[in-house]
Design a protein around this motif. Structure first.
Motif, PDB file in Angstrom:
ATOM      1  N   PRO A  67      21.128  45.919   6.038  1.00  0.00           N
ATOM      2  CA  PRO A  67      20.109  47.178   6.674  1.00  0.00           C
ATOM      3  C   PRO A  67      21.078  47.864   5.774  1.00  0.00           C
ATOM      4  O   PRO A  67      20.696  48.623   4.682  1.00  0.00           O
ATOM      5  N   GLU A  68      22.780  47.960   6.258  1.00  0.00           N
ATOM      6  CA  GLU A  68      23.455  48.810   4.964  1.00  0.00           C
ATOM      7  C   GLU A  68      23.536  48.678   4.000  1.00  0.00           C
ATOM      8  O   GLU A  68      23.619  49.434   3.000  1.00  0.00           O
ATOM      9  N   ALA A  69      23.771  47.336   4.082  1.00  0.00           N
ATOM     10  CA  ALA A  69      24.364  46.996   2.520  1.00  0.00           C
ATOM     11  C   ALA A  69      23.583  46.512   1.881  1.00  0.00           C
ATOM     12  O   ALA A  69      23.602  47.352   0.337  1.00  0.00           O
ATOM     13  N   PHE A  70      22.268  46.741   2.228  1.00  0.00           N
ATOM     14  CA  PHE A  70      20.744  46.403   1.543  1.00  0.00           C
ATOM     15  C   PHE A  70      20.283  48.400   0.764  1.00  0.00           C
ATOM     16  O   PHE A  70      20.444  48.281  -0.399  1.00  0.00           O
ATOM     17  N   ALA A  71      20.950  49.251   2.054  1.00  0.00           N
ATOM     18  CA  ALA A  71      20.785  50.698   1.428  1.00  0.00           C
ATOM     19  C   ALA A  71      22.049  50.798   0.574  1.00  0.00           C
ATOM     20  O   ALA A  71      21.232  51.550  -0.553  1.00  0.00           O
ATOM     21  N   ASN A  72      22.844  50.196   0.231  1.00  0.00           N
ATOM     22  CA  ASN A  72      23.997  50.310  -0.705  1.00  0.00           C
ATOM     23  C   ASN A  72      23.954  50.628  -1.715  1.00  0.00           C
ATOM     24  O   ASN A  72      24.129  50.777  -2.610  1.00  0.00           O
ATOM     25  N   CYS A  73      23.661  48.803  -2.070  1.00  0.00           N
ATOM     26  CA  CYS A  73      23.355  48.481  -2.934  1.00  0.00           C
ATOM     27  C   CYS A  73      21.729  48.847  -3.445  1.00  0.00           C
ATOM     28  O   CYS A  73      22.013  49.674  -5.151  1.00  0.00           O
ATOM     29  N   ARG A  74      20.715  49.090  -3.326  1.00  0.00           N
ATOM     30  CA  ARG A  74      19.480  49.973  -3.325  1.00  0.00           C
ATOM     31  C   ARG A  74      20.482  51.116  -4.197  1.00  0.00           C
ATOM     32  O   ARG A  74      19.596  51.449  -5.461  1.00  0.00           O
ATOM     33  N   GLU A  75      20.783  52.002  -3.712  1.00  0.00           N
ATOM     34  CA  GLU A  75      21.412  52.980  -4.290  1.00  0.00           C
ATOM     35  C   GLU A  75      22.117  53.127  -5.699  1.00  0.00           C
ATOM     36  O   GLU A  75      22.241  53.608  -6.556  1.00  0.00           O
ATOM     37  N   ALA A  76      22.645  52.237  -5.281  1.00  0.00           N
ATOM     38  CA  ALA A  76      24.050  51.821  -6.444  1.00  0.00           C
ATOM     39  C   ALA A  76      23.387  51.492  -7.209  1.00  0.00           C
ATOM     40  O   ALA A  76      23.360  51.793  -8.721  1.00  0.00           O
ATOM     41  N   ALA A  77      22.861  50.645  -7.718  1.00  0.00           N
ATOM     42  CA  ALA A  77      21.880  50.094  -8.839  1.00  0.00           C
ATOM     43  C   ALA A  77      21.073  51.410  -9.651  1.00  0.00           C
ATOM     44  O   ALA A  77      20.888  51.759 -10.314  1.00  0.00           O
ATOM     45  N   HIS A  78      20.052  52.456  -8.549  1.00  0.00           N
ATOM     46  CA  HIS A  78      19.495  53.158  -8.754  1.00  0.00           C
ATOM     47  C   HIS A  78      20.738  54.294  -9.538  1.00  0.00           C
ATOM     48  O   HIS A  78      20.008  54.765 -10.754  1.00  0.00           O
ATOM     49  N   ARG A  79      21.800  54.307  -9.584  1.00  0.00           N
ATOM     50  CA  ARG A  79      22.567  55.270 -10.883  1.00  0.00           C
ATOM     51  C   ARG A  79      22.656  54.423 -11.007  1.00  0.00           C
ATOM     52  O   ARG A  79      22.946  55.189 -12.353  1.00  0.00           O
ATOM     53  N   ALA A  80      23.110  52.841 -11.085  1.00  0.00           N
ATOM     54  CA  ALA A  80      23.713  52.068 -11.985  1.00  0.00           C
ATOM     55  C   ALA A  80      22.945  51.856 -13.483  1.00  0.00           C
ATOM     56  O   ALA A  80      22.494  52.367 -14.586  1.00  0.00           O
ATOM     57  N   LEU A  81      21.956  51.308 -13.598  1.00  0.00           N
ATOM     58  CA  LEU A  81      20.606  51.385 -14.367  1.00  0.00           C
ATOM     59  C   LEU A  81      19.076  52.075 -13.913  1.00  0.00           C
ATOM     60  O   LEU A  81      18.814  51.999 -15.340  1.00  0.00           O
ATOM     61  N   GLY A  82      19.334  53.161 -13.232  1.00  0.00           N
ATOM     62  CA  GLY A  82      18.202  53.628 -13.330  1.00  0.00           C
ATOM     63  C   GLY A  82      16.471  52.978 -12.737  1.00  0.00           C
ATOM     64  O   GLY A  82      15.634  53.193 -12.072  1.00  0.00           O
ATOM     65  N   LEU A  83      17.052  52.131 -11.688  1.00  0.00           N
ATOM     66  CA  LEU A  83      15.856  51.011 -11.666  1.00  0.00           C
ATOM     67  C   LEU A  83      16.019  51.841  -9.735  1.00  0.00           C
ATOM     68  O   LEU A  83      17.272  51.264  -8.864  1.00  0.00           O
ATOM     69  N   ARG A  84      15.103  51.704  -8.954  1.00  0.00           N
ATOM     70  CA  ARG A  84      14.933  51.839  -7.772  1.00  0.00           C
ATOM     71  C   ARG A  84      14.408  50.515  -7.037  1.00  0.00           C
ATOM     72  O   ARG A  84      12.868  50.799  -7.275  1.00  0.00           O
ATOM     73  N   ALA A  85      14.464  49.672  -6.130  1.00  0.00           N
ATOM     74  CA  ALA A  85      14.393  48.593  -5.830  1.00  0.00           C
ATOM     75  C   ALA A  85      12.839  48.755  -5.196  1.00  0.00           C
ATOM     76  O   ALA A  85      12.870  49.972  -4.611  1.00  0.00           O
ATOM     77  N   PHE A  86      11.574  47.999  -5.225  1.00  0.00           N
ATOM     78  CA  PHE A  86      10.995  48.319  -4.626  1.00  0.00           C
ATOM     79  C   PHE A  86      10.284  47.584  -2.582  1.00  0.00           C
ATOM     80  O   PHE A  86      11.604  46.972  -2.480  1.00  0.00           O
ATOM     81  N   ASP A  87       9.708  47.737  -2.483  1.00  0.00           N
ATOM     82  CA  ASP A  87      10.708  47.166  -0.579  1.00  0.00           C
ATOM     83  C   ASP A  87       9.438  45.585  -0.890  1.00  0.00           C
ATOM     84  O   ASP A  87      10.507  44.808  -0.354  1.00  0.00           O
ATOM     85  N   VAL A  88       8.887  45.151  -1.795  1.00  0.00           N
ATOM     86  CA  VAL A  88       8.739  43.598  -1.606  1.00  0.00           C
ATOM     87  C   VAL A  88      10.330  42.787  -2.378  1.00  0.00           C
ATOM     88  O   VAL A  88      10.424  41.940  -1.953  1.00  0.00           O
ATOM     89  N   GLN A  89      11.111  43.446  -3.011  1.00  0.00           N
ATOM     90  CA  GLN A  89      11.597  42.971  -4.095  1.00  0.00           C
ATOM     91  C   GLN A  89      12.807  42.830  -2.564  1.00  0.00           C
ATOM     92  O   GLN A  89      13.908  42.000  -2.799  1.00  0.00           O
ATOM     93  N   LEU A  90      13.248  44.049  -1.811  1.00  0.00           N
ATOM     94  CA  LEU A  90      13.571  43.928  -0.314  1.00  0.00           C
ATOM     95  C   LEU A  90      13.685  42.613   0.025  1.00  0.00           C
ATOM     96  O   LEU A  90      14.468  42.102   0.516  1.00  0.00           O
ATOM     97  N   VAL A  91      12.267  42.408   0.392  1.00  0.00           N
ATOM     98  CA  VAL A  91      11.363  41.445   1.050  1.00  0.00           C
ATOM     99  C   VAL A  91      12.162  39.917   0.003  1.00  0.00           C
ATOM    100  O   VAL A  91      13.104  38.881   1.320  1.00  0.00           O
ATOM    101  N   GLY A  92      12.397  40.134  -1.209  1.00  0.00           N
ATOM    102  CA  GLY A  92      12.920  38.952  -1.694  1.00  0.00           C
ATOM    103  C   GLY A  92      14.325  38.618  -1.245  1.00  0.00           C
ATOM    104  O   GLY A  92      15.030  37.860  -0.888  1.00  0.00           O
ATOM    105  N   GLY A  93      14.925  39.844  -1.559  1.00  0.00           N
ATOM    106  CA  GLY A  93      16.113  39.596  -0.816  1.00  0.00           C
ATOM    107  C   GLY A  93      17.009  39.125   0.398  1.00  0.00           C
ATOM    108  O   GLY A  93      17.715  38.598   0.250  1.00  0.00           O
ATOM    109  N   ILE A  94      16.544  39.274   1.302  1.00  0.00           N
ATOM    110  CA  ILE A  94      16.456  38.867   2.789  1.00  0.00           C
ATOM    111  C   ILE A  94      15.874  37.459   2.802  1.00  0.00           C
ATOM    112  O   ILE A  94      17.213  37.221   3.139  1.00  0.00           O
ATOM    113  N   PHE A  95      15.047  37.109   2.833  1.00  0.00           N
ATOM    114  CA  PHE A  95      14.720  35.870   2.451  1.00  0.00           C
ATOM    115  C   PHE A  95      15.761  34.552   1.393  1.00  0.00           C
ATOM    116  O   PHE A  95      16.319  33.950   2.277  1.00  0.00           O
ATOM    117  N   LEU A  96      16.662  35.043   0.297  1.00  0.00           N
ATOM    118  CA  LEU A  96      17.786  34.696  -0.424  1.00  0.00           C
ATOM    119  C   LEU A  96      18.708  34.973   0.349  1.00  0.00           C
ATOM    120  O   LEU A  96      19.222  33.828   0.723  1.00  0.00           O
TER     121      LEU A  96
END
Length: 903
Positions: A67-96
């Motif tokens: 949970p902490e790693a994904f939250a950190n990565c989501r915030e970094a991606a939002h700042r670096a690319l302007g993209l904030r991951a959707f919940d379904v993308q987090l679901v995909g990341g968990i299964f990967l």
């Protein structure tokens, strides 16, 4: 009325629904952490990475850190690319992260999804590989997502062909490495051909995320990766045999399109025998059935395959007088890839290209066995469900369908089946015109270059403007695909349609912006972007009103997955769209898989010219035909894997032994074991157990000891001694061999001896392994015939390959021991002679005569040093010439009267 199964699914949900539902609490936890991470500054995000790394390396379970790693990565991606991951993308990341395949529809953001599990698993410090289908995507994704990893305080590298070694090693040492499947496999093989650990590129195989996993692990898994070297040149024979094939008639061979196989008939064999004899290719007293004709028969069979099974502009194209293969699944050119076993040379002869020499295998591995090296494997694709059984059986990977962020609103129409290809194409042109007139963009999928160009000419005649995307235009791929969603665009594409580049309605904004900035460098980029984004919004709305992207397929592929990939280009992120397949009874799939019954039925129904049959039953029967083909292809891949598994155990043993040798500081223990084992074998052969002394072959043992151990020992006398047994002789041979090698170590110096033993071991292993691969290739090509004798070819292959491997190990012991016994330091005379030879070679390269050697001078330079970097204009490269020698500058004077003159 609902069926029982359908009703149960409605009440309980599918197993997939339950899986997705099970991770919702984790997504909620990540969302709850969002405010805490949004409050961090950029340095705080990097500090969080350091904290997580310390916890991971201290042994904390990655699932707890998720949970902490994904939250950190989501915030970094939002700042670096302007993209904030959707919940379904987090679901995909968990299964990967859990080692599954995430099936995500096109446009759902798989590239961003991969950063979450990659970041989490890279915290351990063991590295993560993200695998893509081509070099363009590997570089693009590494550059694009590299900004996210940089914001997180992690390193990101990319591996590509012909990369400098130092750069490649740095890329593999990064926390996250992007690479193609081919480059990863070849680097694994290359690493296991290196002589030193420092030269190796790859680290341990920790975790791999495979993008387009179905393409890499299934489509490409039919052919192994091979590193090869040149072998015998037989280009004249290929040309001579190729000239005979056009003379054959249908009666001379049997073509089975279902199994993609072709064989000569008896009539064909007789015809070839007569023609070959008349041309002098076959000796008068020899037939094609004689063992001596094996090579000739092989050439003839490959030439027949080249002419009947491989078609220009479908399976390959001719580019710059070279045969370039085309990937049947993506439509891309496979530059540098060649067919093995002489088939590529046969195609070169057929097309009149220069025939490259055949190759001999130096190392090989299948993708299945390479990717099974990883401790954990995961994958992403838009289409995996149809191959779920294969993923589970071969790779132990489960397939999880990830819900789309927005509901799919694409309309998938039933297939339209026509009697003839002509009627089908007339209907396709009509459908394209209708869509084009209302401004709806059309993506037309074809199965080959030939068919894409045929349709292009029909559209040109109909005056419909369009773009064509196939292997000939692969350089413009991103541009053509980026424009495919524009109002009124018509794009004809082979199966590669849109791979790696989204088809966005109204066109690709980023591409438009880059083009506009290049065309107008004086205007500020922000102004240009604002103008284009405003215009794009209007264009996108117009395209939506026209019905969105219309995907029109001109044929069904053998694999349902490829059809689904094409269909999936439309309807991304909830956009409107539609798809339809236009088929005819003359299509390959319909023709090969029983369209006769359908043709008779259509005739009885009295179908008129240009009329199509459209019914869900037709779709179902076609899907059954495709499922049969997929099943057969799975069997082919499974069979390939069964045979490669036999070699894989041997490969692991050899590569493991090589690594052990490279890691060892001193390999004396290994060479001593080999020598002692060889002694054991010799004693057992010439002094068999449970035999009397008068039955011993002392003479034979003496000759072998002299040959293999390089020692003249009183072996015959030992065998005649009273009361001496085999163990005593064995111990004496151990001792004599150990003392002999210990003396060599003193003569060479311990450091030199260690290097000599290590290099000799590695070179001998490599040579033996190469020979072994060639033997296995030959065994594999003939073992199938054992089936005629009611013996299982796979078991036969296992047994014989094991015997061959035993022979390899025995031969390895013998060769290493023999070579080590034969080496010795150079005498002074040999050293002087070698110096003279080197000096002469250097002088010849400089274009002058070398001075004669002066062995009696004490000022002669050590062997090789004077010659290594000699330059007559640079006295610093001359070493220490004797004062009475000719001056190295080439003046002809003695050194003491020229550059050696005392002031």
């Amino acid at each position: 009325m609902l069926g029982i199964g359908t009703l149960a699914k409605k009440v309980f949900g599918t197993p997939n629904d339950r899986l997705v539902k099970s991770v919702r609490p984790i997504v909620t936890k990540i969302n709850d952490l969002a405010p805490e991470y949004e409050a961090l500054d950029d340095a705080g995000i990097k500090a969080k990475t350091v904290e997580l790394q310390e916890r991971a390396r201290a042994g904390e379970d990655l699932d707890k850190l998720l949970p902490e790693a994904f939250a950190n990565c989501r915030e970094a991606a939002h700042r670096a690319l302007g993209l904030r991951a959707f919940d379904v993308q987090l679901v995909g990341g968990i299964f990967l992260h859990r080692g599954n395949i995430a099936e995500m529809k096109t446009g759902e953001g798989k590239t961003l999804v991969a950063t979450f599990p990659a970041y989490l698993n890279a915290l351990s410090g063991k590295g993560v590989h993200i695998v893509t289908v081509n070099d363009y995507l590997a570089r693009r994704d590494a550059e694009w997502m590299g900004k996210v990893y940089e914001a997180l305080g992690m390193t990101c590298g990319v591996v590509y062909p012909q990369q400098p070694e130092a750069e490649k090693q740095a890329a593999y040492a990064a926390d996250v490495t992007y690479a193609t499947n081919n480059e990863l496999g070849f680097d694994y093989l290359r690493d296991n051909m290196k002589a030193e650990l420092a030269q190796m590129s790859q680290r341990e195989h920790n975790f791999a995320i495979v993008d387009e996993v179905d393409s890499i692990l299934i489509d490409e898994a039919r052919t192994p990766l091979i590193i090869s070297g040149p072998a015998q040149d037989r280009s004249d024979l290929y040309k001579a045999v190729d000239a005979l094939i056009p003379e054959l008639t249908d009666a001379h061979y049997t073509l089975d399109e279902k199994t993609k196989n072709v064989t000569f008939s008896e009539e064909g064999n007789d015809f070839l025998e007569q023609r070959m004899a008349s041309l002098g290719l076959l000796p008068p007293d020899q037939t094609l059935y004689d063992p001596e004709s094996t090579t000739l028969v092989h050439h003839v069979n490959q030439a027949l395959k080249a002419h009947t099974l491989f078609h220009k502009d479908k399976d390959y194209i001719v580019r710059d007088s070279q045969i370039v293969l085309i990937d049947e699944f993506t439509g891309r050119m496979m530059a540098g890839r060649r067919l093995s076993d002489g088939l590529h040379q046969a195609i070169e002869a057929k097309e009149g290209c220069a025939i490259q020499p055949e190759n001999v295998t130096l190392a090989s591995v299948t993708f299945q066995n390479y990717f099974r090296l990883y401790d954990k494997l995961a994958g992403m694709t838009g289409t995996a469900a149809t191959e779920a059984d294969e993923f589970m059986e071969i790779y132990k990977l489960g397939v999880v369908e990830i819900p789309t962020n927005r509901p799919i609103s694409r309309i998938d129409e039933d297939d339209q089946v026509y009697r003839t290809g002509r009627e089908k194409y007339e209907a396709i042109v009509k459908a394209i015109r209708e869509a084009n007139e209302k401004g709806q963009p059309v993506l037309v999928g074809t199965t080959s270059i030939e068919k894409s160009e045929e349709l292009s000419s029909l559209l040109t005649k109909a005056k419909i403007p369009h773009n064509v995307l196939n292997a000939r235009q692969h350089e413009k791929e991103a541009q053509i695909v980026g424009d495919a969603g524009k109002l009124g665009a018509v794009t004809i594409a082979t199966n590669m349609a849109g791979r790696g580049t989204d088809i966005k309605l109204g066109g690709n904004v980023e591409m438009k912006v880059l083009e506009a900035i290049a065309a107008d460098p004086d205007t500020h980029p922000d102004e240009i972007r604002a103008r284009i984004e405003a215009a794009h919004a209007a264009d996108e709305e117009d395209v939506k009103n026209a019905g969105g992207l219309y995907v029109l397929a001109t044929e069904r592929h053998e694999s349902r997955r490829i059809d689904n990939q094409l269909r999936g280009r439309s309807g991304r992120q909830g956009d409107p769209g539609r798809s339809s397949f236009y088929l005819s009874l003359e299509d390959d799939l319909m023709r090969i898989f029983g369209s006769e019954r359908l043709d008779k039925m259509l005739s009885r129904l009295g179908m008129e010219e240009g009329e199509a049959i459209v019914h869900p039953w037709v779709n179902k029967s076609l899907e059954r035909a495709q499922a049969k083909v997929e099943g057969r292809n799975f069997d082919i891949r499974k069979q390939l894997l069964k045979f490669d598994d036999v070699m894989n155990d041997q490969r692991k043993a050899i590569f493991g032994q090589r690594r052990e040798i490279m890691e060892a500081v001193d390999v004396n223990d290994i060479t001593q074991d080999m020598r002692h084992q060889l002694v054991d074998d010799l004693v057992e052969t010439y002094i068999p157990p449970k035999t009397y002394a008068d039955q011993w072959d002392g003479q034979g043992l003496y000759a072998e000891v002299l040959d293999k151990l390089g020692q003249d020992l009183p072996v015959i006398a030992w065998t005649e001694e009273e009361g001496v047994d085999a163990d005593e002789i064995r111990e004496r041979l151990y001792k004599a061999g150990d003392e002999f090698m210990a003396k060599k170590a003193v003569d060479f110096g311990p450091e030199n001896m260690r290097n000599i033993e290590k290099q000799l071991l590695l070179q001998t292993i490599d040579g033996k392994w190469r020979d072994h691969l060639l033997k296995l290739e030959h065994l594999r090509s003939v073992v199938g015939f054992r089936g005629y004798a009611q013996r299982d070819p796979l078991n036969e292959y296992k047994n014989e390959s094991f015997q061959l491997f035993e022979g390899l190990l025995n031969g390895l012991r013998e060769e290493v021991t023999q070579k080590l016994a034969q080496i010795r330091p150079l005498t002074e005379e040999e050293r002087q002679a070698m110096m003279a030879q080197l000096a002469q070679q250097q002088a010849a390269a400089q274009g002058r005569v070398a001075p004669a050697p002066t062995p009696d001078t004490d000022e002669a330079e050590p062997a090789g040093e004077a010659a290594a970097g000699f330059n007559e204009n640079d006295p610093s490269t001359w070493g220490n010439p004797g004062r009475n020698e000719p001056c190295p500058c080439g003046s002809g004077k003695k050194f003491k009267h020229c550059h050696g003159r005392l002031a």
